[in-house]
Design an enzyme around this catalytic site. Structure first.
Site, PDB file in Angstrom:
ATOM      1  N   SER A  16       9.589 -37.292  77.060  1.00  0.00           N
ATOM      2  CA  SER A  16      10.840 -36.634  77.433  1.00  0.00           C
ATOM      3  C   SER A  16      11.105 -36.852  78.915  1.00  0.00           C
ATOM      4  O   SER A  16      10.169 -36.962  79.715  1.00  0.00           O
ATOM      5  CB  SER A  16      10.765 -35.132  77.125  1.00  0.00           C
ATOM      6  N   ASP A  17      12.379 -36.932  79.259  1.00  0.00           N
ATOM      7  CA  ASP A  17      12.757 -37.075  80.663  1.00  0.00           C
ATOM      8  C   ASP A  17      14.107 -36.409  80.869  1.00  0.00           C
ATOM      9  O   ASP A  17      14.909 -36.321  79.936  1.00  0.00           O
ATOM     10  CB  ASP A  17      12.824 -38.546  81.079  1.00  0.00           C
TER      11      ASP A  17
END
Length: 200
Positions: free
Chosen positions: A72-73
């Protein structure tokens, strides 16, 4: 007989993402990926977070060849399109919050679930908008000094004192604002045959 699900790995060292994932009641481990998170020329915020979420998951897959890996970012984007990173210093945090005062900042959170057995990755981006109050400089300084949000994109922690900065929140999944869109992740896990709530 149901086939046991592959081990679950969170490709992150973030305590916020770890805390969110714990809410699903699944057993998982954490492994911090080592990738270059620089934005490429011409890359949109959505393209950036999707690429980095995928790269994080694939980087960790080298260490976990038989796992489901979550990457995730997140970036924060101002109303005029500026990308807000982690401030890193008190002065930068104050400057970010002054720029956000009275306006809307949209958080784009990229998510990737990679099955390192089959090579299939599911990726998506979850937007979430934060409408800021008009913030006096003194209130911004008090907030930054009390909560020290120097490692948070946009210079606040919505799960803490940051809530006092907002006029309204707008989006499908408030968990995305903290850094891990659990509604989308639940869909991705279901597509991999992971039962939620988990069977014990």
């Amino acid at each position: 007989m149901t086939t046991p699900a592959p081990p679950l790995v969170l490709a992150s060292s973030s305590p916020f993402r770890r805390s969110l994932l714990q809410r699903l009641g699944l057993t998982f481990s954490c492994h911090s990926p080592d990738i270059d998170e620089s934005r490429r020329p011409g890359e949109t915020p959505v393209e950036l977070v999707l690429r980095l979420a995928r790269e994080k998951a694939h980087a960790v897959a080298q260490e976990y060849p038989g796992a489901l890996i979550i990457g995730s970012d997140q970036v924060a984007v101002t109303a005029d399109g500026e990308v807000l990173g982690k401030p890193g210093s008190r002065d930068n945090a104050i400057r970010q919050l002054e720029a956000s005062s009275g306006s809307t900042v949209t958080f784009q959170t990229g998510l990737c679930l990679l099955n390192s057995v089959t090579g299939r990755d599911q990726c998506g981006c979850e937007p979430f908008a934060v409408h800021f109050r008009q913030l006096p400089r003194a209130a911004i300084e008090r907030y930054v000094d009390q909560e020290q949000p120097l490692n948070c994109a946009g210079s606040f922690k919505s799960e803490g004192l940051g809530i006092v900065l907002f006029k309204a929140l707008e989006g499908r999944d408030p968990n995305a604002l903290v850094g891990l869109p659990l509604i989308m992740l639940t869909d991705f896990l279901a597509a991999e045959g992971v039962a939620l709530p988990p069977e014990h």
